[in-house]
Enzyme design. Structure first.
Site, PDB file in Angstrom:
ATOM      1  CB  THR A 189      -0.937   0.006   1.224  1.00  0.00           C
ATOM      2  OG1 THR A 189      -1.780  -1.145   1.174  1.00  0.00           O
ATOM      3  CG2 THR A 189      -1.805   1.260   1.245  1.00  0.00           C
TER       4      THR A 189
ATOM      5  CG  HIS B 298      -0.516   0.510  -4.565  1.00  0.00           C
ATOM      6  ND1 HIS B 298      -0.603   0.275  -5.914  1.00  0.00           N
ATOM      7  CD2 HIS B 298      -0.645  -0.693  -3.963  1.00  0.00           C
ATOM      8  CE1 HIS B 298      -0.787  -1.019  -6.128  1.00  0.00           C
ATOM      9  NE2 HIS B 298      -0.802  -1.625  -4.954  1.00  0.00           N
TER      10      HIS B 298
ATOM     11  CD  GLU C 209       2.750  -3.852   6.795  1.00  0.00           C
ATOM     12  OE1 GLU C 209       2.047  -4.169   5.827  1.00  0.00           O
ATOM     13  OE2 GLU C 209       3.955  -4.208   6.903  1.00  0.00           O
TER      14      GLU C 209
ATOM     15  CB  CYS D 168     -15.951  -1.477  10.060  1.00  0.00           C
ATOM     16  SG  CYS D 168     -16.671   0.132  10.427  1.00  0.00           S
TER      17      CYS D 168
ATOM     18  CD  GLU E  97       6.699 -14.116  -7.591  1.00  0.00           C
ATOM     19  OE1 GLU E  97       7.044 -13.236  -8.402  1.00  0.00           O
ATOM     20  OE2 GLU E  97       5.729 -14.037  -6.824  1.00  0.00           O
TER      21      GLU E  97
ATOM     22  NE  ARG F 202       9.225 -10.321  -3.853  1.00  0.00           N
ATOM     23  CZ  ARG F 202       8.392  -9.284  -3.866  1.00  0.00           C
ATOM     24  NH1 ARG F 202       7.309  -9.317  -4.634  1.00  0.00           N
ATOM     25  NH2 ARG F 202       8.635  -8.212  -3.136  1.00  0.00           N
TER      26      ARG F 202
ATOM     27  CG  LEU G 242      -4.592 -11.232   0.518  1.00  0.00           C
ATOM     28  CD1 LEU G 242      -5.565 -10.739   1.585  1.00  0.00           C
ATOM     29  CD2 LEU G 242      -3.256 -11.608   1.150  1.00  0.00           C
TER      30      LEU G 242
END
Length: 344
Positions: A41, A44, A65, A108, A196, A201, A262
């Site tokens: 995030t 971005h 985080e 929420c 991947e 990675r 996800l």
């Protein structure tokens, strides 16, 4: 205090000295940030992509985080005290909507996100409501406590269904995908395959316990998975947000299997639901965030017991003031998780 801000519209961040928060609401908590990690995030927002332009209102302290120490509390705070070490749920719920009242605060209706809708944690001090704080076990190192939020994503995605004795395919080996490999192993999966395109990675996926790693740019994912499993995988954990990865992954799932999503695809995608989902009798789960605080309890126990070793995912810990090098690592995808150390 020093803070990293999106000061104005456009690419990039700036570090500058700003006023330390002084005023606390009745249920607010002032945290001295000890560690903070960089996530997708933040990238971005750094790049100032289309999503960021529609969501972010500068000036804003970014980052969400973290692990830190409670240094002041509002007059009505009861869940934490000065001196407690805490991490924070980044989904800030209203506590009043029907979702919040029925055990679904993570979705929420009036959700705010730390470092997106309100000032975040890339600062020496941050203010958050006590509702979102988790007092992590003292055995957990600060570096790992700071990534409990994304670790929770891996847990929620993986454990929405039972992995015991199941063959699992994980598409995408970014940090959360790497964490999911370890979660799957700790949860009794019989086989973990990871797909991947980034070779660095893929190597990390092996180090984190994947039985097989596949680069779909070099191998046919579907053919390779069926050559390994004969009947396909029982579970697909989609972490990449890539359309082809999703479609190929669905092809790899056995009849009656399960899919946990996800990855964020950034818009609508065209897939054949008839053949890939409906006629195969597949169950699909959409995952956002972490269940509060069921997922956090599992994360705490896995880290405390060392059933999951995040040293294989946290590849860089750098001083807060050298944050630019951390973003460079993330932008070039030459890393796992990057943690900023405020104590140095």
């Amino acid at each position: 205090m020093k803070a990293i801000l999106k000061e104005k519209a456009g690419p990039g961040f700036i570090m500058k000295d700003i006023a330390k928060p002084e005023k606390l609401g009745p249920r607010d908590v002032l945290i001295k940030v000890r560690r903070a990690s960089i996530c997708g995030t933040d990238i971005h927002i750094y790049r100032w992509d289309e999503w960021s332009q529609s969501r972010i209102k500068p000036p804003l302290i970014v980052g969400h985080e973290m692990a830190g120490e409670v240094v002041a509390v509002g007059e009505a705070v009861t869940r934490v005290k000065i001196g407690d070490l805490v991490s924070a749920e980044t989904h800030i719920p209203c506590e009043h909507c029907i979702q919040c009242q029925t055990g679904r605060m993570h979705v929420c209706k009036n959700l705010e996100i730390l470092g997106v809708d309100r000032n975040g944690v890339f600062a020496e001090y941050t203010v958050v409501p006590e509702t979102v704080l988790w007092k992590f076990s003292p055995e957990i190192p600060l570096d790992f406590a700071s990534v409990m939020e994304p670790f929770g994503n891996a847990i929620h995605t993986s454990l929405v269904t039972d992995l015991t004795g199941k063959k699992v395919l994980i598409t995408g080996a970014g940090p959360i995908g790497l964490m999911a490999i370890q979660v799957a192993r700790a949860s009794g999966a019989s086989l973990v395959i990871t797909s991947e395109v980034n070779e660095d990675r893929l190597k990390m996926a092996e180090e984190n316990g994947a039985d097989y790693v596949i680069n779909p740019m070099k191998q046919n994912l579907i053919e390779t998975v069926y050559s390994i499993t004969e009947d396909g995988v029982d579970i697909l954990l989609e972490m990449s947000g890539n359309r082809k990865a999703l479609i190929d992954g669905l092809e790899c799932v056995t009849m009656g299997g399960e899919v946990s999503l996800l990855g964020i695809f950034g818009g609508s995608i065209d897939i054949n639901l008839d053949s890939l989902v409906i006629m195969k009798g597949i169950t699909m789960y959409g995952i956002t965030g972490r269940r509060m605080f069921d997922t956090w309890k599992v994360a705490d126990e896995l880290l405390k017991s060392k059933k999951v070793d995040l040293s294989k995912v946290v590849t860089h810990v750098i001083p807060f003031e050298k944050w630019e090098s951390g973003f460079e690592l993330m932008l070039n995808k030459k890393c796992g998780k990057v943690v900023l150390n405020f104590d140095e």
